[in-house]
Enzyme design. Structure first.
Site, PDB file in Angstrom:
ATOM      1  N   GLY A 249      -8.793 -91.926  59.616  1.00  0.00           N
ATOM      2  CA  GLY A 249      -9.958 -91.103  59.931  1.00  0.00           C
ATOM      3  C   GLY A 249     -11.120 -91.937  60.428  1.00  0.00           C
ATOM      4  O   GLY A 249     -11.790 -91.573  61.414  1.00  0.00           O
ATOM      5  N   GLY A 265     -15.899 -81.278  55.967  1.00  0.00           N
ATOM      6  CA  GLY A 265     -15.698 -81.983  54.711  1.00  0.00           C
ATOM      7  C   GLY A 265     -16.980 -82.069  53.908  1.00  0.00           C
ATOM      8  O   GLY A 265     -17.883 -81.231  54.050  1.00  0.00           O
ATOM      9  N   SER A 266     -17.081 -83.081  53.079  1.00  0.00           N
ATOM     10  CA  SER A 266     -18.214 -83.221  52.166  1.00  0.00           C
ATOM     11  C   SER A 266     -19.465 -83.700  52.899  1.00  0.00           C
ATOM     12  O   SER A 266     -19.398 -84.291  53.978  1.00  0.00           O
ATOM     13  CB  SER A 266     -17.868 -84.209  51.057  1.00  0.00           C
ATOM     14  OG  SER A 266     -17.807 -85.528  51.566  1.00  0.00           O
ATOM     15  N   VAL A 269     -19.472 -87.718  53.181  1.00  0.00           N
ATOM     16  CA  VAL A 269     -18.656 -88.261  54.263  1.00  0.00           C
ATOM     17  C   VAL A 269     -19.205 -87.811  55.611  1.00  0.00           C
ATOM     18  O   VAL A 269     -19.246 -88.581  56.576  1.00  0.00           O
ATOM     19  CB  VAL A 269     -17.181 -87.838  54.100  1.00  0.00           C
ATOM     20  CG1 VAL A 269     -16.342 -88.367  55.262  1.00  0.00           C
ATOM     21  CG2 VAL A 269     -16.625 -88.352  52.776  1.00  0.00           C
ATOM     22  N   GLY A 270     -19.667 -86.572  55.692  1.00  0.00           N
ATOM     23  CA  GLY A 270     -20.234 -86.073  56.942  1.00  0.00           C
ATOM     24  C   GLY A 270     -21.435 -86.873  57.393  1.00  0.00           C
ATOM     25  O   GLY A 270     -21.639 -87.103  58.596  1.00  0.00           O
ATOM     26  N   GLU A 287     -19.388 -79.570  59.790  1.00  0.00           N
ATOM     27  CA  GLU A 287     -19.332 -78.415  58.891  1.00  0.00           C
ATOM     28  C   GLU A 287     -19.159 -78.970  57.480  1.00  0.00           C
ATOM     29  O   GLU A 287     -18.063 -79.389  57.091  1.00  0.00           O
ATOM     30  CB  GLU A 287     -18.156 -77.488  59.258  1.00  0.00           C
ATOM     31  CG  GLU A 287     -18.290 -76.821  60.612  1.00  0.00           C
ATOM     32  CD  GLU A 287     -19.337 -75.731  60.658  1.00  0.00           C
ATOM     33  OE1 GLU A 287     -19.965 -75.449  59.603  1.00  0.00           O
ATOM     34  OE2 GLU A 287     -19.557 -75.152  61.738  1.00  0.00           O
ATOM     35  N   THR A 322     -17.678 -71.200  51.966  1.00  0.00           N
ATOM     36  CA  THR A 322     -18.604 -70.088  51.792  1.00  0.00           C
ATOM     37  C   THR A 322     -18.513 -69.443  50.411  1.00  0.00           C
ATOM     38  O   THR A 322     -19.081 -68.370  50.190  1.00  0.00           O
ATOM     39  CB  THR A 322     -18.339 -69.015  52.863  1.00  0.00           C
ATOM     40  OG1 THR A 322     -16.946 -68.655  52.834  1.00  0.00           O
ATOM     41  CG2 THR A 322     -18.703 -69.516  54.245  1.00  0.00           C
ATOM     42  N   ALA A 491     -16.228 -64.886  56.753  1.00  0.00           N
ATOM     43  CA  ALA A 491     -16.876 -64.678  58.049  1.00  0.00           C
ATOM     44  C   ALA A 491     -15.865 -64.234  59.095  1.00  0.00           C
ATOM     45  O   ALA A 491     -14.687 -64.571  59.043  1.00  0.00           O
ATOM     46  CB  ALA A 491     -17.561 -65.962  58.498  1.00  0.00           C
TER      47      ALA A 491
END
Length: 543
Positions: A249, A265-266, A269-270, A287, A322, A491
């Site tokens: 990754g 992801g978290s 990490v994001g 996201e 969500t 959604a």
């Protein structure tokens, strides 16, 4: 981070006795039930990297062993993705739309089998697994068949009026390049689908790096897509796959060959992904965390609100981006609401997610069970009242076949006060824990809703139009999804999906999300016999 099991030695296939429930699903999707499975696709299947085990969260059994990408195979996959991009960008957009349509048909033919695999490998219940695959099918429909003549035909720029005579300005979208999709375990099919559909329609090559704990879902999906590409003479690397762990990754994110990274992801990490991609001036779509709240007013229809909160907090065992994490109840209806909600919680029984009657499946892995237990302990230390749940299921509560699974009791906790600077409110726990606060005025609840770092989804339950106006207006909810009389979870694909603040500001799926997958150019065209400068500037040497 997602937990994984990396094998340093190769186990013989005979050491693994696969259950009938698992082997039937894998065989239906042409996934081998013995020997190692190659986890790299760039036009051909291969894999010489680390060996990963796919574990069933329901039973604990080893479903398969997948050979991930080596550093050399990753580099080759990136090179092939670049070459595939040069091919697909020249394919007319309506023709790309036809490819997307064929992918839709191929996925629809295997919808139920793929849905069962999602349940088997991820752990969500059967109806949610099938629903996730349906999301992929629906976004593909959105990009071709069900949205006018297809998004592939209307990825248009626009004409801008020029201030100069004999000039026109065009805003032109063109394909971007290689799009890397790093998806999370909780939606092992749909998130990739949202990205692939738009990326392919826009003329890009897409390289998928899935969560290391759900490799089988990605392999099954890519097999289906690869068959469509091959049938149409399209390079397989248009939709490539590299399975692997953190090192793979990181290498994908750092690669200059990747023009855009879509990461789910978290938050932690994001944040790192965003920094790395932006440091090399790539595009990034994030996201990240949710920590979503529902607010229930005294005039709310509880016959709608209670079941919606129940699904939001318990669906997918609380492992949706969500999922409802926080519940703010008006003081006048709090006792009634909680009584009704507790009754629904009391009716839950853990079960095999592949069985149609099951509403509560397992957490995805043992690490998630630890996160759940630590969060409950923290709530207890803070003096919160645990209304229901608060522990793992014991072996006496589970069928014999499920005792190796990751089952926990959905929990409702009422802290002594609401303090959004406190970790029990401020941090997202990816587990079925619902934290409840009581308010007196809507403005107070909106402040609590907005007081956390995350900003994905929120929900207000009311019949009063004045409340609705406050909620969706400039002083209302600051999340990316702002619902009224609809829960935080679930959604639709027609509107753009994504959140604000530390959720990452990314948008996927519908709306104008496609505009992120192209590069934009402003093109000024002079078709006159003069060459005037803008803003009336005169730079002439003549007197």
């Amino acid at each position: 981070m997602l937990s994984r099991r990396t094998l340093t030695v190769v186990h013989k296939a005979s050491s693994r006795a696969l259950s009938t429930r698992a082997s039937t699903i894998l065989q239906a999707l042409d996934i081998p039930t013995s020997n190692e499975i190659p986890g790299v696709y760039d036009g051909t299947w291969k894999g010489e990297g680390e060996l990963f085990e796919s574990l069933c969260p329901t039973t604990g059994e080893v479903l398969a062993r997948v050979r991930s990408a080596s550093p050399q195979e990753l580099q080759l996959a990136l090179e092939k993705s670049k070459e595939a991009y040069k091919f697909i960008r020249s394919v007319p957009a309506p023709r790309r739309g036809e490819l997307v349509r064929q992918i839709r048909e191929a996925l629809a033919a295997k919808r139920d089998e793929l849905g069962a695999l999602v349940s088997l490998e991820m752990g969500k219940i059967r109806t949610e697994g099938v629903g996730e695959v349906q999301e992929f099918i629906d976004i593909v429909r959105y990009t071709h068949a069900d949205y006018a003549v297809g998004l592939s035909r209307i990825m248009n720029g626009r004409v801008v009026a020029s201030e100069r005579p004999g000039h026109s300005i065009l805003e032109v979208p063109n394909p971007l390049g290689v799009v890397a999709v790093l998806s999370a375990f909780n939606f092992p099919v749909a998130v990739y689908g949202w990205n692939l559909a738009l990326s392919l329609a826009a003329g890009n090559a897409t390289l998928w790096k899935p969560a290391p704990s759900t490799p089988l879902c990605s392999i099954a999906v890519i097999k289906i897509i690869a068959s469509v590409l091959e049938k149409n003479g399209i390079p397989g690397a248009v939709a490539g796959l590299v399975t692997g762990g953190k090192d793979i990754g990181q290498a994908v994110v750092q690669s200059q060959d990747v023009d855009m990274v879509s990461f789910t992801g978290s938050e932690a990490v994001g944040r790192d992904v965003g920094k790395v991609v932006q440091s090399r001036f790539g595009k990034v779509l994030l996201e990240l965390g949710g920590n979503n709240a529902s607010i229930v007013m005294p005039d709310a229809d509880l016959s709608l609100a209670v079941p919606a909160v129940f699904f939001g907090a318990v669906g997918t065992a609380g492992q949706r981006c969500t999922s409802t994490r926080r519940l703010y109840l008006h003081r006048s209806i709090a006792p009634t609401f909680l009584s009704k909600l507790q009754s629904l919680y009391s009716s839950l029984q853990p079960g095999d997610p592949l069985e149609s009657a099951t509403l509560l499946g397992p957490l995805h892995n043992r690490a998630a069970v630890g996160i759940y237990s630590n969060a409950v302990d923290r709530l207890r230390r803070a003096g919160a009242e645990i209304l229901i749940g608060g522990s793992q299921y014991g072996s006496e509560d589970l069928k014999d076949t499920l005792t190796g699974g990751n089952f926990v009791r959905p929990t409702i906790a009422v802290p002594s006060k609401v303090d959004v600077t406190d970790a029990i409110w401020r941090e997202e726990t990816f587990a079925p824990i619902l934290t409840v606060g009581v308010f007196d005025e809507l403005e107070e609840a909106i402040g609590w809703n907005n007081g956390v770092p995350q900003g994905l989804s929120s929900s207000l339950w009311t019949k009063d139009l004045r409340n609705v106006g406050k909620w969706i207006g400039p002083a209302g909810s600051d999340t990316g999804i702002v619902n009224v009389n609809v829960g935080t979870s679930g959604a639709e694909i027609g509107a753009a999906f994504g959140g604000n603040k530390s959720t990452g500001w990314g948008r996927e799926s519908g709306g104008d999300a496609w505009k992120q997958y192209v590069r934009w150019s402003a093109c000024t065209i002079n078709f006159s016999d003069e060459a005037p400068l803008a803003q009336g500037v005169n730079f002439s040497t003549s007197s």
